[in-house]
Design a protein around this motif. Structure first.
Motif, mmCIF file in Angstrom:
data_model
loop_
_atom_site.group_PDB
_atom_site.id
_atom_site.type_symbol
_atom_site.label_atom_id
_atom_site.label_comp_id
_atom_site.label_asym_id
_atom_site.label_seq_id
_atom_site.Cartn_x
_atom_site.Cartn_y
_atom_site.Cartn_z
ATOM 1 N N SER A 42 38.310 28.303 30.311
ATOM 2 C CA SER A 42 38.514 27.912 31.805
ATOM 3 C C SER A 42 39.859 28.386 32.217
ATOM 4 O O SER A 42 39.095 28.947 33.385
ATOM 5 N N LEU A 45 40.254 32.367 32.844
ATOM 6 C CA LEU A 45 38.845 33.204 33.287
ATOM 7 C C LEU A 45 39.091 32.185 34.934
ATOM 8 O O LEU A 45 39.594 33.148 35.948
ATOM 9 N N LEU A 49 39.708 36.190 37.329
ATOM 10 C CA LEU A 49 38.833 35.797 38.143
ATOM 11 C C LEU A 49 38.670 35.919 39.474
ATOM 12 O O LEU A 49 39.315 35.080 40.255
ATOM 13 N N ASN A 60 34.323 41.921 34.133
ATOM 14 C CA ASN A 60 34.022 40.579 34.360
ATOM 15 C C ASN A 60 34.467 40.461 32.550
ATOM 16 O O ASN A 60 34.514 40.996 32.157
ATOM 17 N N SER A 83 32.548 32.480 26.452
ATOM 18 C CA SER A 83 32.800 31.969 27.137
ATOM 19 C C SER A 83 33.082 33.390 28.839
ATOM 20 O O SER A 83 33.459 34.606 28.195
ATOM 21 N N SER A 84 32.266 33.457 29.373
ATOM 22 C CA SER A 84 32.876 34.387 30.180
ATOM 23 C C SER A 84 31.619 34.276 31.824
ATOM 24 O O SER A 84 31.763 33.348 32.032
ATOM 25 N N LEU A 85 31.510 34.620 32.934
ATOM 26 C CA LEU A 85 30.500 34.675 34.104
ATOM 27 C C LEU A 85 29.316 35.164 33.235
ATOM 28 O O LEU A 85 28.418 36.261 32.800
ATOM 29 N N THR A 92 30.666 30.884 35.788
ATOM 30 C CA THR A 92 31.389 30.718 34.481
ATOM 31 C C THR A 92 30.965 30.239 33.721
ATOM 32 O O THR A 92 30.441 29.210 34.466
ATOM 33 N N ARG A 116 37.645 42.956 28.322
ATOM 34 C CA ARG A 116 37.384 43.474 29.409
ATOM 35 C C ARG A 116 36.901 45.067 29.766
ATOM 36 O O ARG A 116 37.795 45.671 28.001
#
Ligand code: SF4
Length: 639
Positions: A42, A45, A49, A60, A83-85, A92, A116
């Motif tokens: 988290s 990200l 992001l 993303n 984890s990702s969007l 997320t 990426r």
């Protein structure tokens, strides 16, 4: 590099467009604050992001993160996070998995991998002792999960001239075809939720393998070994982790859910299913379970092996039994086992698939979207699942999930999701704290990210599930606690052991009744602990996690610091999602759950969400818009 044990001291940013790997700076201060796993992801990200990205953009990121306990022999500690969007929710998200990839990623020398960019063509990536190799995946593209895994093993063995012991993550056709709830599979275990598999697919990334010879060091081996021994004994002698889970698996909850009106039935129109016995944990154990199975280093072994076409495969969990059982009015256990296997092979989340299907059945019944899908009619559903995974016919639309479908065809009031993610199998109108959790959960309709209060409201303890009193504070502390447990790499089921055994063994005794009656009044005490966790500058045998982290890593951890880490994790996830537009407006549930009582004669059998939300934001120290303030983020050391 790191001065702490348990870690490999290396996080890699892999740009798959450029085929370039570089070290990502992750300091010991970051380790102290975020420990590992989802919390670490988290923060990564949050730092990378901007809020403008979309899930399928090359910009993303995918973060695969382990915890410091992974690979050290701590009980149930080999889980990892992807984890990702999310393409399902647009915010997320994170999916936790019990497969062996985390263990082998550390053996390959990495604590976490950040991906990426986008591969030019279908590709699989091999990691060996910190080295990256890119391979053409044209021949694997289109393959189901187990076939892919076999082909990868064969390719690795052939390339190295020996049998290579490795971990893998791979996607099936659903991920390749960008089904919004496609999963990432590691062996038979799924990082199922939120469409992480579709993000892999969008990057043309079919699979990653990891192998190597490094092992994490342990700060105090003697103390850690003695602690593991005691902890395993406690797990084995506890009524939930030592009896119920090994005997019945998570499926063992079906019967309790039925008793308490918590079993999602007919697209959540009801909380009890007449045919529940046929799809219960007891039926699974008696009729189909071949053996127990478990994740690496787990003494609980809650997973089942069942036969499908004469082959032993992973059995269904409670979520799948509930949602492909009563929620579509199906009492055929063998059929659920088969679907569970088929969905894993296609690489598709069973929860969102089943939730979307139930919405479609009701929409068909109400004439909103005529598809022929009908409650109780299960023939042909295997074909529907194939069609979703390959985006054919109505499958192409079902692949979008219930939120988007209800926006197109109507029926939002019975589209059972939060923030676009379909709810788990716990019907929350008889466990309103769980209802609050589903609504405010950072990643959407997730029982665990929502604090899993249902375990207090009938499935473990017997706190009144209808009262909103105290639920906001309890939801917050449970969310923070689970975040913290997950950061180390441990399974959340170990937390069942936190519940005193005597309360569970004698649930109708005077003491249990008193405890259940008192718990809703603990809100103010919980809030003091949240404001001043420093007062809990000690450890207790009941909560073995901080000690485990201290013995393994060398960090000075106690209960207060541990809970603060969990709180920080929850807040950083909220803060990054705020950039993608999340606020109090998105913390909601469908009207079926908030406005329509489960029992028409009892008006309180609904989730009084707005009332609890306000208290929840206050307890968290968030603004009225449901977001952490600058001051709050600074106080937690996030900014
Ligand atoms: S309790 Fe079950 S899910 Fe958790 S680590 Fe053990 S086997 Fe895996």
């Amino acid at each position: 590099m790191t001065n702490y044990c348990g870690y490999m001291g290396k996080v890699v940013l892999l740009d798959v467009s450029e085929r370039k790997a570089e070290n990502y700076i992750w300091t010991d201060l970051d380790r102290e604050k975020y420990i590992g796993g989802k919390a670490m992801a988290s923060k990564i990200l949050y730092d990378n992001l901007s809020g403008k990205e979309k899930a399928f953009d090359p910009e993303n990121l995918i973060v695969i993160a382990t915890g410091p306990l992974t690979g050290t022999g701590a009980p149930s500690s080999n889980r990892f996070d992807v984890s990702s969007l999310s393409p399902l929710t647009g915010i997320t998200s994170s999916s936790n998995c019990g497969g062996n990839f985390g263990h082998y990623l550390k053996k390959a020398g990495l604590d976490a991998l950040i991906i990426r960019g986008k591969c030019e063509k279908p590709t699989w990536v091999e990691i060996e002792n910190g080295e990256f190799r890119f391979h053409d995946a044209a021949e694997l593209w289109g393959m189901k999960v187990s076939e892919t895994q076999k082909a990868l093993q064969k390719a690795l063995d052939a390339a190295h001239g020996r049998s290579v012991r490795c971990g893998m993550v791979a996607i099936g056709p659903a991920g390749e075809n960008l089904v919004r709830y496609a999963s990432v599979m590691s062996g038979e275990r799924a990082a199922g939720r939120a469409g992480m598999g579709a993000v892999f697919g969008s990057k043309n990334l079919k699979a990653i393998t990891a192998a190597g010879d490094t092992i994490p060091s342990v700060y105090d081996k003697d103390k850690a070994a003695a602690h593991h021994k005691k902890w395993v004994q406690a797990i084995r002698s506890h009524p939930l982790t030592g009896e119920q889970l090994p005997k019945l698996g998570t499926a063992g909850l079906v019967s309790s859910m039925q008793v308490h009106g918590l079993l999602s039935t007919r697209n959540y129109a009801k909380g009890q299913f007449e045919g529940f016995e046929a799809v219960s944990g007891e039926a699974l154990a008696e009729e189909l379970n071949l053996s127990n199975n478990g994740c690496l280093s787990c003494p609980i072994r809650c997973s089942r092996r069942v036969p499908v076409d004469g082959k032993p495969v992973k059995g269904p969990e409670l979520e799948t039994l509930g949602l492909l059982g009563g929620n579509i009015e199906n009492a055929d256990l063998e059929q659920i086992c088969r679907w569970n296997y088929e969905l894993d092979e296609l690489g598709m989340d069973t929860i969102s698939t089943a939730g979307t299907l139930a919405w479609a059945m009701e929409a068909n019944e109400k004439g909103l979207w005529k598809t022929g899908l009908t409650f109780g009619q299960t023939e042909g559903l295997s074909q529907v699942f194939e069609d979703i995974a390959h985006r054919r016919g109505i499958g192409d639309e079902l692949a979008e999930g219930s939120k988007r479908l209800s926006e197109k065809y109507g029926g939002k009031e019975f589209a059972i999701h939060s923030k676009g993610m379909e709810l788990a199998a716990y019907e929350p109108r008889r466990a309103v704290g769980q209802g609050l959790g589903y609504a405010v959960a950072n990643r959407g309709g997730c029982h665990l990210n929502g604090g899993y209060l249902v375990v207090l409201e009938g499935l473990g303890l017997n706190v009144n599930g209808q009262t909103p009193r105290g639920k906001a504070d309890l939801c917050m502390v449970m969310q923070d606690l689970m975040e913290a447990i997950s950061m180390g790499g441990q399974c959340l089921f170990t937390s069942y052991g936190v519940f005193p055994a005597f309360l569970l063994k004698n649930p109708n005794g005077a003491l249990a009744k008193t405890v259940n009656a008192v718990i809703p009044y603990l809100g103010p005490a919980v809030r003091v602990l949240n404001k001043l966790p420093e007062i809990a500058c000690f450890n207790l045998p009941l909560l073995p996690y901080p000690c485990e982290l201290s013995y393994t890593t060398g960090m000075k951890m106690n209960i207060g610091k541990f809970i603060r880490c969990g709180e920080r994790s929850y807040n950083v996830e909220r803060a990054v999602n705020a950039r993608f537009g999340v606020s109090a407006e998105n913390d909601k549930l469908p009207k079926r759950l908030t406005d329509m009582p489960q029992d028409p004669k009892r008006p309180n059998t609904r989730v009084p969400l707005e009332q609890m939300k306000k208290t929840y934001y206050r307890a968290r120290g968030w603004e009225k818009n449901g977001l952490p303030s600058e001051k709050k983020l600074r106080r937690l050391g996030i900014r």
